[in-house]
Write an enzyme that holds these catalytic residues in place. Structure first.
Site: not given
Length: 277
Positions: A144, A212, A219
């Site tokens: 990453k 999120c 949501c």
């Protein structure tokens, strides 16, 4: 946020593209921590190219399992002390630890930083490697970080940088099911066009920081809640449609099972008839 019209999409390619379109709408304000305190903003823009690249690497090393606010504060303290390869080699380890605290695993990172600085000084002429292999060979640097260093410091687009946000969100949205960030990276690179690799990390990280969330995702305000398999917010229409689809699947399975049973029975009868003859 205003609820968008739910299209009838069944193909996974249509779904992920629609997810991305809607996430871009939610991210247009640029109000996530990564937008103002991300590693791409923490290096000194007036430093020499080598020092600038080293500071980008440092920021990324510190950012692992650490909030952007904490990383930004630690980088500010480092730059105040002196944030070059020589500075990191010469500073006593216990003093470096104090500067880094409360960064996650700051004691281990202090050791990694000093070892990395020594390797860069001896092997790379005081610069940061410009390849994934070279970067991943440094203490405490994984895929990453390597891909982000290449993108930010060298403007090279060699792969998608996948952290916990990208890994979590990709799986939550149902793009695929993977067990590790590295497996997620490979799946994303198959799915997303290469020209978009460089932007996906920043887009999803900000989405993961603001909407999120790891725990208690928002949501109800997410524009993807009607096409997200993990959404905890469903309208009555959604629930009716899902229940209808579920019942249809159950019927099909029952019919399929009945047909298989009848075929098996017919085969058994024919077999017994042959034996009698």
């Amino acid at each position: 946020m205003k609820r968008l019209l739910t299209p009838k999409v069944r193909d996974i390619e249509d779904i992920w593209k629609l997810h991305i379109e809607r996430i871009k709408i939610m991210r247009k304000d640029g109000n996530a921590p990564v937008d103002t305190m991300g590693c791409h903003r923490l290096a000194d823009p007036l430093a020499s190219p080598k020092v600038h690249r080293f500071q980008i690497l440092l920021a990324l090393m510190l950012s692992s399992q650490t909030r952007d606010e904490v990383t930004a504060s630690a980088m500010a303290r480092l730059k105040e002390h002196g944030c070059s390869i020589d500075d990191m080699i010469n500073i006593p380890t216990d003093e470096l630890e104090k500067i880094l605290c409360p960064v996650g695993f700051y004691k281990k990172k202090a050791v990694y930083i000093q070892k990395t600085a020594a390797v860069l000084n001896e092997k790379y002429d005081g610069d940061v490697p410009d390849s994934v292999e070279g970067l991943c060979g440094l203490p405490g640097v994984g895929p990453k970080m390597a891909h982000l260093v290449l993108q930010i410091a060298w403007q090279k687009n060699e792969g998608i940088a996948v952290d916990t946000h990208v890994h979590r969100i990709s799986n939550r949205l149902g793009w695929f099911t993977t067990s590790t960030p590295e497996k997620t990276r490979l799946e994303l690179q198959k799915m997303i066009p290469r020209e978009d690799w460089q932007n996906i990390n920043h887009l999803l990280v900000g989405f993961g920081q603001t909407v999120c969330l790891p725990v208690g995702p928002k949501c109800s305000s997410c524009l993807c809640n009607d096409i997200c398999p993990s959404s905890k917010t469903k309208t009555k229409v959604d629930k009716v449609e899902e229940e209808t689809e579920r019942q249809e699947i159950v019927k099909i399975r029952k019919i399929s099972s009945k047909v298989k049973t009848e075929i098996s029975a017919q085969k058994l009868v024919r077999t017994r008839s042959k034996k009698i003859i």
